[in-house]
Design a protein around this motif. Sequence first.
Motif, PDB file in Angstrom:
ATOM      1  N   THR A 550       4.746   2.804   1.700  1.00 49.00           N
ATOM      2  CA  THR A 550       5.363   2.143   0.546  1.00 49.00           C
ATOM      3  C   THR A 550       4.914   0.686   0.534  1.00 49.00           C
ATOM      4  O   THR A 550       4.933   0.015   1.572  1.00 49.00           O
ATOM      5  CB  THR A 550       6.906   2.189   0.675  1.00 49.00           C
ATOM      6  OG1 THR A 550       7.269   3.525   0.997  1.00 49.00           O
ATOM      7  CG2 THR A 550       7.587   1.770  -0.619  1.00 49.00           C
ATOM      8  N   VAL A 551       4.524   0.220  -0.650  1.00 53.63           N
ATOM      9  CA  VAL A 551       4.102  -1.189  -0.765  1.00 53.63           C
ATOM     10  C   VAL A 551       5.363  -2.050  -0.808  1.00 53.63           C
ATOM     11  O   VAL A 551       6.200  -1.903  -1.703  1.00 53.63           O
ATOM     12  CB  VAL A 551       3.254  -1.406  -2.035  1.00 53.63           C
ATOM     13  CG1 VAL A 551       2.808  -2.857  -2.139  1.00 53.63           C
ATOM     14  CG2 VAL A 551       2.066  -0.460  -2.052  1.00 53.63           C
ATOM     15  N   ALA A 554       3.031  -7.642  -2.149  1.00 51.88           N
ATOM     16  CA  ALA A 554       1.628  -7.674  -2.603  1.00 51.88           C
ATOM     17  C   ALA A 554       1.324  -9.066  -3.141  1.00 51.88           C
ATOM     18  O   ALA A 554       2.165  -9.695  -3.791  1.00 51.88           O
ATOM     19  CB  ALA A 554       1.419  -6.634  -3.697  1.00 51.88           C
ATOM     20  N   LEU A 566      -1.796  -6.496   0.825  1.00 49.37           N
ATOM     21  CA  LEU A 566      -0.578  -5.690   0.678  1.00 49.37           C
ATOM     22  C   LEU A 566       0.122  -5.561   2.021  1.00 49.37           C
ATOM     23  O   LEU A 566      -0.525  -5.356   3.050  1.00 49.37           O
ATOM     24  CB  LEU A 566      -0.919  -4.273   0.196  1.00 49.37           C
ATOM     25  CG  LEU A 566      -1.770  -4.125  -1.057  1.00 49.37           C
ATOM     26  CD1 LEU A 566      -1.996  -2.644  -1.366  1.00 49.37           C
ATOM     27  CD2 LEU A 566      -1.102  -4.791  -2.245  1.00 49.37           C
ATOM     28  N   ILE A 568       2.544  -3.066   3.876  1.00 45.66           N
ATOM     29  CA  ILE A 568       3.007  -1.693   3.615  1.00 45.66           C
ATOM     30  C   ILE A 568       3.929  -1.203   4.733  1.00 45.66           C
ATOM     31  O   ILE A 568       3.794  -1.598   5.885  1.00 45.66           O
ATOM     32  CB  ILE A 568       1.817  -0.711   3.447  1.00 45.66           C
ATOM     33  CG1 ILE A 568       0.898  -0.731   4.687  1.00 45.66           C
ATOM     34  CG2 ILE A 568       1.026  -0.996   2.173  1.00 45.66           C
ATOM     35  CD1 ILE A 568      -0.069   0.412   4.750  1.00 45.66           C
ATOM     36  N   LEU A 590       2.207  -3.074  -8.087  1.00 41.25           N
ATOM     37  CA  LEU A 590       2.094  -2.177  -6.926  1.00 41.25           C
ATOM     38  C   LEU A 590       3.380  -2.110  -6.111  1.00 41.25           C
ATOM     39  O   LEU A 590       3.577  -1.170  -5.326  1.00 41.25           O
ATOM     40  CB  LEU A 590       0.944  -2.630  -6.015  1.00 41.25           C
ATOM     41  CG  LEU A 590      -0.440  -2.479  -6.633  1.00 41.25           C
ATOM     42  CD1 LEU A 590      -1.474  -3.249  -5.837  1.00 41.25           C
ATOM     43  CD2 LEU A 590      -0.831  -1.011  -6.684  1.00 41.25           C
ATOM     44  N   LEU A 615      -6.228   1.674   1.399  1.00 42.45           N
ATOM     45  CA  LEU A 615      -5.508   2.433   0.375  1.00 42.45           C
ATOM     46  C   LEU A 615      -6.490   3.346  -0.364  1.00 42.45           C
ATOM     47  O   LEU A 615      -7.665   3.023  -0.491  1.00 42.45           O
ATOM     48  CB  LEU A 615      -4.816   1.422  -0.513  1.00 42.45           C
ATOM     49  CG  LEU A 615      -4.704   1.453  -2.019  1.00 42.45           C
ATOM     50  CD1 LEU A 615      -3.696   0.394  -2.420  1.00 42.45           C
ATOM     51  CD2 LEU A 615      -5.987   1.227  -2.750  1.00 42.45           C
TER      52      LEU A 615
END
Length: 640
Positions: A550-551, A554, A566, A568, A590, A615
Amino acid sequence: MTDPFYITTPIYYVNAKPHLGHTYTTIVTDVARRFHAMKGAETYLLTGTDEHGDKIVKAAEQNGQSPREYVDRISQMFADLWPELNISSDHFIRTTDASHIAVVIDILQKIYDKGDIYYSEYEGLYCFGCERFFNERELVDGKCPDHGTPPEVIKESNYFFKMSRYQQWLIDTLKENPDRIRPERYRNEVLSFLKEPLEDLCISRPKSRLQWGITLPFDDRYVTYVWFDALINYISALGYPDGALFKKFWPHAHHVVAKDILKPHGIYWPTMLKAAGIDVYKHLMVHGYWNVEDSKMSKSLGNVVDPIYLKETYSTDAIRYFLMREMVFGLDSGFSESAIINRINSDLANDLGNLFSRVLGMFHKYFKSTVPHYDPAVQNDFQLDLRADAETVISDYCTAMENFEFHKALASVWEYIGKMNKYVDVTAPWELAKKKDAKKQLDTVICNLLEGLRVVSGLIYPVMPETAATMQKHLGMDPDRPFYRIAEIREWPQIPANRVLPKAVSLFPRIDPETILKPEAGPEESVSTLPVEPEIGFDDFSKIDLRAATVIHAENIPKADKLLRLEIDLGDHTRTIVAGIAKFYRPEELLGKRIVVLANLKPAKLMGVESRGMLLAAVEKDACSVAVLDRDIPAGTRLK
Ligand code: MSP
């Protein structure tokens, strides 16, 4: 009384799914077992899986599974495969079975109590791939001959089995029993290895390094070396020490292995048995490798052939025939699909298939499907005696089968098929059918041919049980009989007069190599716009660790207009990745997305930011779409 017959395959490692190499060995055992049943022996076939050790732990990790889940899954693949190929084992053993573990513990304790296991510090060259220590002599250019990697120097305290103590005994026993290890070249290989002093065998691994194994009964800081554990399967499966199966079958044990595992079977295993006070196996039968383009077929080389693909493309019987006919037991053989097609077209469709339809075609035409009366008194004017030839072929076949010379056994049957084809040409039943006074001769000729087909069907049964059954059905034989004993096959004639036979079928249609070997051409455009990458197997795919993430943050990276940084969430930890999608996505778009990340990509620095993973996105020159997961799934879940 015929001796019982016990035959085993190696128990296969579950670090990879079954391939043609494993399939060959297992089919050999099935063929040999069926042949011995035809001789009247009570038979027992054992196969299974080898599930402990470092290799397996590593494979489980790579697959994101616990060792237990992983071994259950792969072991099941082996167990499910064998029936598909008409191989039925009497027992499928797993080294994680409680009954096996109990026997390993019992044998360890016995040998320890006897004083043949001692504790000592050892420094040696260890190959993690083979899970064993090497001495300098065994290395090739300082590297492991099987893995091509230099072994590592390891120093640790371990338990050792006094194998050296049994060196002379082993040499003597191999000399007294020249056929214990066959073919002879492998017996010579073992004897030549025994010319040098034998080192003791390290039989433990400290739990600090490996937990997935059987704990030593005399020191719980150690697990048992995987080979010491695995070899014992051959007796634990029979219920050693007191089981009735052990008593009945162990004196008649035949192990079948390829040359890669000659040393554990030719040296470790007999000395272990001797130390434990158990008789040595009767025979060790050693075969060569199936090579693909001159390299051994193996998972690590990525050139494995899938047996299910072969079955579905060519049929189980055709594959069993090809493997048994093509390889000279003991020597290496090259595998190719064009060689399979050649064998099918020439041996199966042309020789056997044509003879079968030719003979039955004439029979149905001239006798209205009813078996004529066989009169042995009718003179055979043709100087060809299919009955006498059958005697010869049965004897040659039996000698070859006893010696595991399957290619020879089949060649002798095909020689007989050749003689039968000649018999048809010489006797010319179509001419006899025209003559009024040749009725008795025609009866005899056709009866001889039907009987000859019966003999062929009986002899091919161990290799091609389905084809044997089809032939026998069309020869009016008992459909419920799984096979005929050698003594019965010799009886001539057997097909009763006046029996009405069903119309014949085609046994093996010819295969057009073009339809199988040529890749199907797709439409021009799709080929040019979608270049196809080389195919990879599941093993390659399993190296790719894709995870749901899951982001959680960002941002743009200053001075890098294509990159986004990012943060994550991967469930049990967070990390930073850098993605080259800044031209297509604003950072806030995002946030919260459940994306797919390649988690085991080597870290790399991009514009000063370390990226740990990548990603996944579909990217074109002017467009980009990030791969997202369409349902709720915890962050960190693996994609498979
Ligand atoms: N687990 C051990 C055996 C323990 S037996 C107490 C092991 N396993 S394995 O999965 O590597 O299987 C090796 C065996 O698979 C070979 O000895 C042979 O029977 C078969 N083969 C694997 N590759 C092969 C070829 N390319 N060609 C022929 N047989 C091959 O070793």
